[in-house]
Design an enzyme around this catalytic site. Structure first.
Site, mmCIF file in Angstrom:
data_model
loop_
_atom_site.group_PDB
_atom_site.id
_atom_site.type_symbol
_atom_site.label_atom_id
_atom_site.label_comp_id
_atom_site.label_asym_id
_atom_site.label_seq_id
_atom_site.Cartn_x
_atom_site.Cartn_y
_atom_site.Cartn_z
ATOM 1 N N ASP A 176 -56.353 -91.038 -35.345
ATOM 2 C CA ASP A 176 -55.513 -89.985 -35.922
ATOM 3 C C ASP A 176 -55.809 -90.002 -37.415
ATOM 4 O O ASP A 176 -55.876 -91.095 -38.003
ATOM 5 C CB ASP A 176 -54.015 -90.295 -35.641
ATOM 6 C CG ASP A 176 -53.114 -89.101 -35.926
ATOM 7 O OD1 ASP A 176 -53.179 -88.551 -37.045
ATOM 8 O OD2 ASP A 176 -52.338 -88.720 -35.041
ATOM 9 N N CYS A 207 -53.910 -84.246 -29.703
ATOM 10 C CA CYS A 207 -53.903 -83.651 -31.040
ATOM 11 C C CYS A 207 -53.607 -82.158 -30.899
ATOM 12 O O CYS A 207 -53.775 -81.591 -29.826
ATOM 13 C CB CYS A 207 -55.257 -83.865 -31.705
ATOM 14 S SG CYS A 207 -56.619 -83.244 -30.720
ATOM 15 N N THR A 234 -54.295 -82.948 -21.931
ATOM 16 C CA THR A 234 -53.026 -82.218 -21.755
ATOM 17 C C THR A 234 -52.621 -81.587 -23.088
ATOM 18 O O THR A 234 -51.460 -81.227 -23.271
ATOM 19 C CB THR A 234 -51.888 -83.141 -21.252
ATOM 20 O OG1 THR A 234 -51.667 -84.166 -22.230
ATOM 21 C CG2 THR A 234 -52.198 -83.768 -19.909
ATOM 22 N N ARG A 236 -54.537 -78.956 -25.795
ATOM 23 C CA ARG A 236 -54.854 -77.532 -25.743
ATOM 24 C C ARG A 236 -56.291 -77.408 -25.254
ATOM 25 O O ARG A 236 -57.163 -78.211 -25.627
ATOM 26 C CB ARG A 236 -54.723 -76.870 -27.124
ATOM 27 C CG ARG A 236 -53.282 -76.574 -27.532
ATOM 28 C CD ARG A 236 -52.637 -75.478 -26.681
ATOM 29 N NE ARG A 236 -51.271 -75.196 -27.078
ATOM 30 C CZ ARG A 236 -50.181 -75.761 -26.551
ATOM 31 N NH1 ARG A 236 -50.299 -76.658 -25.577
ATOM 32 N NH2 ARG A 236 -48.979 -75.416 -26.952
ATOM 33 N N ASP A 260 -54.844 -80.343 -17.871
ATOM 34 C CA ASP A 260 -53.649 -79.515 -17.684
ATOM 35 C C ASP A 260 -53.791 -78.215 -18.470
ATOM 36 O O ASP A 260 -52.953 -77.333 -18.363
ATOM 37 C CB ASP A 260 -52.399 -80.280 -18.151
ATOM 38 C CG ASP A 260 -51.119 -79.510 -17.845
ATOM 39 O OD1 ASP A 260 -50.942 -79.112 -16.661
ATOM 40 O OD2 ASP A 260 -50.303 -79.286 -18.754
ATOM 41 N N GLU A 265 -57.335 -70.268 -20.462
ATOM 42 C CA GLU A 265 -56.279 -70.296 -19.438
ATOM 43 C C GLU A 265 -55.381 -69.063 -19.450
ATOM 44 O O GLU A 265 -54.698 -68.777 -18.464
ATOM 45 C CB GLU A 265 -55.410 -71.551 -19.605
ATOM 46 C CG GLU A 265 -54.530 -71.543 -20.855
ATOM 47 C CD GLU A 265 -53.657 -72.786 -20.985
ATOM 48 O OE1 GLU A 265 -54.179 -73.904 -20.810
ATOM 49 O OE2 GLU A 265 -52.453 -72.635 -21.256
ATOM 50 N N HIS A 297 -51.176 -76.032 -16.699
ATOM 51 C CA HIS A 297 -50.293 -76.150 -17.866
ATOM 52 C C HIS A 297 -48.843 -76.419 -17.429
ATOM 53 O O HIS A 297 -47.926 -75.654 -17.742
ATOM 54 C CB HIS A 297 -50.363 -74.887 -18.736
ATOM 55 C CG HIS A 297 -50.054 -75.172 -20.180
ATOM 56 N ND1 HIS A 297 -50.752 -74.627 -21.216
ATOM 57 C CD2 HIS A 297 -49.122 -75.963 -20.760
ATOM 58 C CE1 HIS A 297 -50.256 -75.046 -22.368
ATOM 59 N NE2 HIS A 297 -49.260 -75.876 -22.101
HETATM 60 P P1 NAD Z 1 -47.507 -83.976 -32.870
HETATM 61 O O1 NAD Z 1 -47.624 -82.982 -33.960
HETATM 62 O O2 NAD Z 1 -46.297 -84.841 -32.808
HETATM 63 O O3 NAD Z 1 -48.779 -84.954 -32.893
HETATM 64 C C1 NAD Z 1 -50.081 -84.505 -33.051
HETATM 65 C C2 NAD Z 1 -50.860 -85.617 -33.714
HETATM 66 O O4 NAD Z 1 -52.236 -85.232 -33.745
HETATM 67 C C3 NAD Z 1 -50.425 -85.903 -35.157
HETATM 68 O O5 NAD Z 1 -50.166 -87.274 -35.329
HETATM 69 C C4 NAD Z 1 -51.620 -85.442 -35.982
HETATM 70 O O6 NAD Z 1 -51.803 -86.205 -37.173
HETATM 71 C C5 NAD Z 1 -52.741 -85.668 -34.992
HETATM 72 N N1 NAD Z 1 -53.970 -84.970 -35.333
HETATM 73 C C6 NAD Z 1 -54.129 -83.844 -36.083
HETATM 74 N N2 NAD Z 1 -55.431 -83.570 -36.222
HETATM 75 C C7 NAD Z 1 -56.102 -84.526 -35.550
HETATM 76 C C8 NAD Z 1 -57.483 -84.802 -35.352
HETATM 77 N N3 NAD Z 1 -58.425 -84.018 -35.890
HETATM 78 N N4 NAD Z 1 -57.810 -85.872 -34.593
HETATM 79 C C9 NAD Z 1 -56.865 -86.684 -34.087
HETATM 80 N N5 NAD Z 1 -55.545 -86.488 -34.263
HETATM 81 C C10 NAD Z 1 -55.170 -85.420 -34.977
HETATM 82 O O7 NAD Z 1 -47.704 -83.168 -31.520
HETATM 83 P P2 NAD Z 1 -47.212 -83.597 -30.049
HETATM 84 O O8 NAD Z 1 -45.832 -83.100 -29.820
HETATM 85 O O9 NAD Z 1 -47.517 -85.032 -29.821
HETATM 86 O O10 NAD Z 1 -48.163 -82.683 -29.149
HETATM 87 C C11 NAD Z 1 -49.563 -82.879 -29.104
HETATM 88 C C12 NAD Z 1 -50.184 -81.636 -28.505
HETATM 89 O O11 NAD Z 1 -49.841 -81.564 -27.104
HETATM 90 C C13 NAD Z 1 -49.567 -80.325 -29.091
HETATM 91 O O12 NAD Z 1 -50.196 -79.943 -30.247
HETATM 92 C C14 NAD Z 1 -49.751 -79.330 -27.969
HETATM 93 O O13 NAD Z 1 -50.982 -78.671 -28.226
HETATM 94 C C15 NAD Z 1 -49.853 -80.203 -26.722
HETATM 95 N N6 NAD Z 1 -48.756 -79.959 -25.780
HETATM 96 C C16 NAD Z 1 -49.081 -79.679 -24.497
HETATM 97 C C17 NAD Z 1 -48.076 -79.468 -23.554
HETATM 98 C C18 NAD Z 1 -48.386 -79.187 -22.112
HETATM 99 O O14 NAD Z 1 -47.500 -78.760 -21.367
HETATM 100 N N7 NAD Z 1 -49.606 -79.425 -21.660
HETATM 101 C C19 NAD Z 1 -46.735 -79.516 -23.965
HETATM 102 C C20 NAD Z 1 -46.447 -79.839 -25.303
HETATM 103 C C21 NAD Z 1 -47.462 -80.052 -26.213
#
Ligand code: NAD
Length: 336
Positions: A176, A207, A234, A236, A260, A265, A297
């Protein structure tokens, strides 16, 4: 507030109506099953706010139409906001609000469900046993205990995944750009991306989708991975280059894939297309691999998460109505 709710299914209506009533908010919610795009934006005419989900289009054209019709607030029912042109929204005076955190356990547990199902071939075993086939050929898995899991993104969800997999006895490594003392507290190790890719038996993505993470997992990244790696996404869809994934699967470099989310999608997920032909050849090719498991999803889809999403969304609309500021606004700087 008069709010047009797009991409809404019966379950969305149930939870949003419940939250609206429970909070005594009295918002006037008009539900549309259809996705928001440049053709359907006109449905929001006469409303004050729009409530949108992950595959609704919120590009410049749509936002301009919404602004012209007097929309002041877009309340996203998601954490991710990669589908919104934030600069256009800012210029047009439309506030974008989101649900920053809702039951990270929902997505983390689904991530682990995909990992376990894929590894132990539960999806295959389920239909085999129902067919009276109790042979074990082709169902061989591996112990998670002692394996190295690489986590990309140690935010809310990534940390819960780390905690669960530490419980399985995995070595947890993570990358991260922000340091994560929480990960280290639970016995994880922060490493650089190349080391993460090279060391992981299981690589899982948590991420956000940003210009920097678009196709983060491409053919160059796959080349650096361990042969036979399991990849779980899971986060994007567009964080992974699906064509590169197919090449990696064909060559055997990638051992298995759990998804997912998928880059394109929007034309597939959340719809029942069982009587239609899938037009997306890349997606159709992914479905042909026996070692690929795809869900549409649904990682967020638990009672607890849906309740929290609805409560925060109604809260965002109420705070905007009362103060002109939503509780959880997304600002343009978050684009970076
Ligand atoms: P969050 O913002 O709490 O955490 C994201 C983390 O990714 C942060 O710590 C950030 O510093 C890090 N990050 C940013 N750029 C990065 C990079 N280049 N390399 C590595 N890490 C990087 O978000 P979250 O709530 O943990 O959610 C993560 C992702 O999950 C969301 O952005 C969303 O796209 C996805 N999501 C999917 C579902 C689903 O149903 N499949 C549901 C909710 C969220």
């Amino acid at each position: 507030m008069k709010t047009a709710v797009f991409s809404s299914r019966e379950y969305d209506r149930h939870f949003l109506r419940g939250a609206n009533e429970a909070a005594g908010a009295g918002h006037d919610l008009t539900f549309f099953e259809i996705r928001l795009d440049s053709d359907t934006a006109q449905l929001a005419k006469g409303q004050e706010a729009v409530c949108a989900f992950v595959n609704d289009q919120l590009d410049r054209t749509v936002l301009e139409k919404l602004a012209a019709d007097g929309i002041k607030l877009v309340a996203l029912r998601s954490a991710g906001f990669n589908h919104v042109d934030l600069e256009a929204a800012c210029r047009l005076g439309i506030t974008i609000a989101r649900v920053p955190a809702y039951s990270p356990a929902s997505v983390a547990e689904h991530t682990v469900a995909l990992t376990l199902s894929l590894n132990r071939k539960i999806h295959k075993a389920y239909s085999r046993v129902r067919d009276g086939n109790f042979a074990l050929d082709g169902l061989l898995g591996f112990d998670l205990e002692g394996k190295t899991v690489g986590i990309v993104g140690t935010g809310t969800i990534g940390l819960v995944v780390a905690r669960i997999l530490r419980g399985f006895g995995c070595r947890v490594e993570a990358f991260d750009p922000r340091p994560s003392p929480e990960l280290e507290q639970i016995g994880g190790v922060m490493v650089d991306l190349p080391d993460l890719l090279a060391g992981a038996d299981i690589l899982t993505l948590h991420c956000p989708l940003t210009p920097k993470t678009f196709h983060l997992i491409d053919s160059a990244a796959i080349k650096q991975m361990k042969p036979g790696v399991m990849l779980i996404n899971t986060s994007r869809g567009a964080v992974v280059d699906a064509r590169a994934l197919i090449s990696g699967l064909k060559s055997g470099k990638i051992g298995s894939v759990g998804l997912d989310v998928y880059e394109e999608e929007g034309d597939l997920f959340f719809e029942n297309l069982s009587d239609k032909m899938i037009q997306d050849d890349v997606f159709a090719r992914l479905l042909t691999f026996p070692n690929v498991l795809i869900t549409g999803h649904q990682a967020f889809f638990t009672r607890e998460a849906m309740t929290a999403i609805a409560q925060t969304t109604i809260g965002n609309i109420t705070s905007f109505e009362m103060t002109g500021r939503a509780d959880h606004e997304v600002s343009v700087e978050k684009l970076a």
